[in-house]
Design an enzyme around this catalytic site. Structure first.
Site, short mmCIF file in Angstrom:
data_model
loop_
_atom_site.label_atom_id
_atom_site.label_comp_id
_atom_site.label_asym_id
_atom_site.label_seq_id
_atom_site.Cartn_x
_atom_site.Cartn_y
_atom_site.Cartn_z
CG HIS A 98 -1.98 -0.97 1.26
ND1 HIS A 98 -2.27 -1.70 2.39
CD2 HIS A 98 -2.87 -1.38 0.32
CE1 HIS A 98 -3.28 -2.51 2.14
NE2 HIS A 98 -3.65 -2.34 0.88
CE LYS B 62 -11.54 -7.57 1.28
NZ LYS B 62 -10.29 -6.85 0.98
NE ARG C 232 -2.43 -8.59 -3.92
CZ ARG C 232 -3.48 -8.38 -3.14
NH1 ARG C 232 -3.43 -7.48 -2.21
NH2 ARG C 232 -4.58 -9.07 -3.29
CB SER D 251 -4.87 -6.23 4.11
OG SER D 251 -4.30 -5.00 3.80
#
Length: 165
Positions: free
Chosen positions: A19, A43, A96, A133
């Site tokens: 990040h 989430k 990613r 994360s």
């Protein structure tokens, strides 16, 4: 809208070195950068939004990220509403892998349709490309050392939380 103002949205739960890499490079590309902690209803959060804001601010400062960087939170309404409110013409997303591209592309198209806001994808430094994360949360929850994956303030916070929590 101004294409020199950008928003980097994310859950940042917790902020990672990936990040910070995206934030650092985006801050160099735009006159003003809004790092926006957004609530993801899909989430379950490890950290409350206020803690994520504090950790981002500390990490940006300690990381020496220069530029006009604003850290804020947004939990009501569309992301493009926030971007429009601050005059941003660009959303910056770190990706990613192909999985991220497949997930982010439809949202980018809808955001452009809704508010004429472009999305720019930034690839992370290869050293951070496999860290998410979610992975950091899992390692931290099992007592593992997350310091190679997160900024110093986050590592210290998680280490203190693990010892006292």
């Amino acid at each position: 809208m101004n294409n020199r103002i950008a928003v980097v949205p994310g859950s940042f739960d917790p902020p990672t070195l990936g990040h910070l890499d995206v934030i650092r490079r985006a801050a160099a590309l735009y006159d003003q950068l809004h790092v926006l902690v957004v609530h993801n209803p899909g989430k379950e959060a490890m950290l409350p939004i206020a803690q994520r804001l504090s950790l981002l601010e500390q990490s940006i400062e300690e990381g020496g990220i220069e530029g006009d960087v604003v850290v804020a939170a947004w939990s009501v309404g569309l992301l493009v509403d926030y971007a429009t409110d601050v005059g941003a013409g660009v959303l910056v997303k770190g990706i990613r892998s192909q999985v991220d591209v497949a997930y982010e592309t439809p949202m980018a198209i809808v955001n452009r349709h809704l508010a004429h806001i472009e999305t720019v994808f930034l690839l992370p430094d290869p050293a951070h490309a496999l860290v998410s994360s979610s992975l950091v949360r899992q390692v931290a929850s099992l007592g593992g050392d997350v310091s190679p994956f997160v900024p110093g303030p986050v590592a210290r916070f998680l280490d203190n939380g693990a010892r006292t929590g």
